[in-house]
Every structure is written in C-alpha cells, then in structure tokens.
Design a protein around this motif. Structure first.
Motif, short mmCIF file in Angstrom:
data_model
loop_
_atom_site.label_atom_id
_atom_site.label_comp_id
_atom_site.label_asym_id
_atom_site.label_seq_id
_atom_site.Cartn_x
_atom_site.Cartn_y
_atom_site.Cartn_z
N TYR A 168 0.81 -1.22 0.00
CA TYR A 168 0.00 0.00 0.00
C TYR A 168 0.85 1.27 0.00
O TYR A 168 0.29 2.36 0.12
CB TYR A 168 -0.94 -0.01 1.21
CG TYR A 168 -1.94 -1.14 1.16
CD1 TYR A 168 -3.05 -1.08 0.33
CD2 TYR A 168 -1.76 -2.29 1.93
CE1 TYR A 168 -3.96 -2.12 0.26
CE2 TYR A 168 -2.66 -3.34 1.88
CZ TYR A 168 -3.75 -3.26 1.05
OH TYR A 168 -4.66 -4.30 0.99
N SER A 169 2.16 1.11 -0.14
CA SER A 169 3.08 2.25 -0.14
C SER A 169 2.78 3.17 1.06
O SER A 169 2.64 4.38 0.92
CB SER A 169 2.95 3.03 -1.45
OG SER A 169 4.06 3.87 -1.64
N LEU A 170 2.70 2.55 2.24
CA LEU A 170 2.25 3.28 3.42
C LEU A 170 3.19 4.42 3.80
O LEU A 170 2.73 5.53 4.11
CB LEU A 170 2.11 2.31 4.61
CG LEU A 170 0.97 1.30 4.53
CD1 LEU A 170 1.00 0.37 5.74
CD2 LEU A 170 -0.38 2.01 4.45
N TYR A 171 4.49 4.16 3.78
CA TYR A 171 5.40 5.21 4.25
C TYR A 171 5.33 6.44 3.36
O TYR A 171 5.25 7.57 3.85
CB TYR A 171 6.84 4.69 4.32
CG TYR A 171 7.77 5.72 4.93
CD1 TYR A 171 7.77 5.95 6.30
CD2 TYR A 171 8.61 6.50 4.14
CE1 TYR A 171 8.59 6.92 6.87
CE2 TYR A 171 9.44 7.46 4.69
CZ TYR A 171 9.42 7.66 6.06
OH TYR A 171 10.22 8.63 6.62
N GLN A 172 5.36 6.25 2.04
CA GLN A 172 5.30 7.41 1.14
C GLN A 172 3.97 8.13 1.30
O GLN A 172 3.91 9.36 1.28
CB GLN A 172 5.47 6.94 -0.30
CG GLN A 172 5.56 8.09 -1.30
CD GLN A 172 6.98 8.49 -1.63
OE1 GLN A 172 7.88 7.67 -1.64
NE2 GLN A 172 7.18 9.78 -1.90
N ASN A 173 2.90 7.38 1.50
CA ASN A 173 1.60 8.02 1.70
C ASN A 173 1.52 8.75 3.03
O ASN A 173 0.78 9.74 3.16
CB ASN A 173 0.48 6.98 1.58
CG ASN A 173 0.04 6.76 0.14
OD1 ASN A 173 -0.49 7.67 -0.49
ND2 ASN A 173 0.30 5.57 -0.39
N ILE A 174 2.26 8.28 4.02
CA ILE A 174 2.36 9.01 5.28
C ILE A 174 2.99 10.39 5.03
O ILE A 174 2.51 11.40 5.56
CB ILE A 174 3.17 8.20 6.30
CG1 ILE A 174 2.29 7.10 6.92
CG2 ILE A 174 3.76 9.08 7.39
CD1 ILE A 174 3.04 6.14 7.82
#
Length: 417
Positions: A336-342
C-alpha cells in the motif's frame, strides 16, 4: 544547594553566578510547574513549539520511559534572557527496550567496542547510568536553548557546564552521569555554540533535518501536485493510487483513547527499527498531546477494512508543523506504499493547517527529498564523563558519519537532480 530527603527535588534552588560574567545568574528547576512562566515565555517565540510551557507540562505528565526533566533560567541583572531545557535518561530503564545506540549521530556507539558499551549501558550495575541531554530526544531541532539575542545565547551555552554540576546534585547516590549531549543547532546559532562546546565535546556527524517549505499559494494538495514536474506528479499519483481501499481519517479524542494500545504497538514497530532508542513515547503521550493542543494536534489513522494499519501524528502552529510520530504495519508497507503516503498525508495537513514549514526529521532522507523536503544541517555535540572513553572514542567519531544519499528536486521550474 539545599535539598530535601528526596534527592530528585531542589527545595530551595539558589542563584549561581555564571563564570566570566558576574551579572548573569542561573536558576535550575526540577518541575516545569515551579518555573516562573512569565520569565520562561519572554525567551521563546512561536517557533519554539517544543519549548512552550504547554508542551513541557505535557511531556512531564506523560510518564516517558526512563526520563526526568530539568529546566534553567539565565538572568542578566535580574532579567530573564535565556532558558535551557534538559532531559535525564536512565539508560538502564527497561521501558527503553534494552537497545541503546547513537548510530543516528554518526555511528558512535556502533563503532565502540562491546566492552565500552558494557561499561556505559549495561543494566544491573551498582549504579544506574544516566545521560544528560540539553535538548529534546523526542524530536530533532533547536529545542534545548532559547535566548532573547545572539549575545545572550552565547552566555546560555556557556551556562551548560555549571548547570550540569547543579543537576548532578539532584540525582540519588545510586545514579551516575556517564555521558552528555547538547542537541541540536542550525546555523547561524551553531557558529556561536561551536566555539564554546568544541572545548569539551565531540561534534557528531549527524544526518540533516529534512524540512519542507509550504508555499503560501497552495490551498490544497492538488495545488502541491500541480507544482511538481510531470515525472514526479505521475509518481505521486501512482503512490496515492496504491492505497486502494485504505481510508485515511482523523481520530477523535475518544478514538485515540480506544486505539491507544494499537497506536503504541504500530509506533513500536517503527521504534524497533530505529538505531536510536534513548527515548520513546508512552501511551499517555499521544492522548496528553491531544488534550493539551486540541485541533492543533492531530492523529490520522490509515484503515484497511476498519483495521488500523498506520498512523501519522502532527503538532502544529502557523510557523511550525512537526511530523512528530508515526506508526505502520511493515508487512503491508510495500503493498500500500504506506510510508510514502504518510509523507503525503503530512504535506496535506501542513497545507490545510497553513503552516509555513513542515519538519520531517532526520530519517529516510532521499525519499523525503522526492516530496520536496530539503536538508538542513544540525550540529549535535557529545562527550563521555570518563576521559579515557573520550580519548578512545574521538578517532572513531571523526571517521564515521551519515550514509551517502542523492537529493532529489521534484518541482517543475527547478533543475532536477
């Protein structure tokens, strides 16, 4: 110095004259509640978000693992001209997780021998080992010293040495100070601090602070995307698209309470990956910040089918938006590409909140630069209480430093790296 039977309390703090300046006096306190608020606030501005009375009260009441606090006011002719904030960290405290390293600050602890680390950090010794920090281990930036002028800032830095001696007297006989840190200084204040601190401290080779400048022309995240080059705009849209059915929403006070253990667990995943574990938040810390700051502190939860899988937390005013603590499930990070979305969630918040600058911290430099954040050097100083350890550590400190990385520039009309 008159002390009560509880050696952690100064019952009658007396004024200490500053060497080389008979008109300057120092007063040290063990609780922010005892500090004259009016005198403290004279020395800070809105940019000193983490030196405000409200924040310091919140931190002090949050039962942060292994941490105590000390506060000092420097007066010139009886008038407050500077304040200093100190954290005392019990390195043997089990709440820190038992892993102590200064690798973020140039690989110092990682380069020292096991024997030296045992001397400094092993629990179970006859005396608890403490590190005294002028500054805030919970956040990067200039959160240790504030003064009404550069001239008074110089005197405040000189005051650190006598203040250390006063603080040492507030520790119980079963404790020992094994190391000292003074963090962090941007230029131009570092030019002043360096001339004083280089006499006794190592300059640690630190990673820079990544700071994102928020354009006053941006009214929404779409305006930010429009400012990107086509290459990075496509990348940004692709990252946002990876969220799929993940929903981002701000947590209410009640949700922060009900999700406190989940928030702490998700943050713990991040803490365990960090090279530095000298400080960590408590469960109370997140909730107490919300109680204190209300709408100026927000936690955004990332939900997958109603399950919390990541979060951001940010503290802000018009000058400063701090990307304070995050949490994420690393097993779902890539999908979910969580870090970049954070990172993008923080940029959106900073725009909505109309803050001037977004402070991203020291980690993940290159990926943060792809969002538009830029590096700002921060100087951090360190020394051991033991002179022999200082002699052993000095060549190791000078030969280590941050890893190489490639700065990126995602904005159109700028030359890309």
């Amino acid at each position: 110095m008159v002390q009560s039977g509880n050696s952690n309390i100064i019952t009658h703090p007396r004024l200490i004259s500053l060497p080389h300046s008979p008109v300057h006096e120092i007063e040290v306190f063990t609780s922010i509640s005892d500090v004259p608020a009016g005198e403290w606030e004279v020395c800070i501005t809105d940019a000193h978000l983490f030196l405000s009375i409200d924040y310091l009260k919140t931190a002090e009441s949050s039962s942060l693992p292994g941490m105590q606090f000390r506060y000092a006011i420097l007066r010139n002719g009886g008038q407050p001209v500077a304040i200093l904030y100190f954290q005392l960290v019990n390195l043997s405290d089990t709440g820190l997780g038992g892993i102590l390293s200064l690798e973020e600050y140039g690989g110092l602890a990682g380069s020292l021998s096991t024997r030296i680390n045992d001397i400094l950090f092993s629990p179970g010794k006859d005396k608890a080992s403490y590190i005294l920090v002028c500054g805030n281990l919970l956040v990067s930036g200039e959160h240790g010293v504030a003064a009404v002028s550069h001239e008074e800032f110089k005197y405040a830095v000189e005051a650190i040495s006598p203040i250390k001696k006063i603080i040492a007297q507030t520790l119980p006989s079963t404790a020992r100070l094994v190391a000292f840190m003074v963090k962090d200084f941007y230029d131009p204040l570092n030019a002043i601090a360096r001339t004083i601190l280089k006499r006794d401290y190592f300059l640690l080779n630190t990673d820079p602070e990544m700071i994102f400048e928020v354009s006053p022309e941006w009214k929404s995240f779409d305006d930010y995307k429009a400012a990107l080059s086509s290459k990075y705009r496509v990348r940004t849209n692709n990252v946002l698209g990876k969220l799929g059915r993940v929903v981002i929403k701000e947590l209410s006070n009640d949700e922060i309470i009900s999700k406190s253990k989940e928030l702490y667990a998700l943050n713990d995943h991040v803490v365990k990956k960090a090279p530095v574990k000298l400080a960590r938040p408590s469960e109370d810390y997140f909730l107490n910040l919300k109680k204190t700051y209300g709408n100026n502190y927000r936690i955004n939860g990332f939900y997958l089918d109603d399950k919390l899988i990541a979060f951001t937390s940010g503290l802000w005013n018009e000058v400063h938006y701090e990307a304070h603590y995050i949490g994420l499930n690393y097993e779902l990070n890539q999908q979910y590409s969580l870090y970049q979305n954070i990172l993008y969630a923080y940029i959106n918040d900073a725009i909505v909140c109309k803050s001037q600058r977004l402070f991203f911290g020291r980690t993940a430099l290159e990926i943060k630069s792809t969002t538009g954040a830029r590096p700002h050097h921060l100087a951090c100083y360190f020394r051991f209480a033991n002179r022999i350890l200082n002699t052993l550590a000095k060549p190791l400190v000078s030969s280590t430093g941050p890893k190489d990385w490639i700065p990126r520039d995602p904005f159109k009309n700028n030359q890309e790296n």
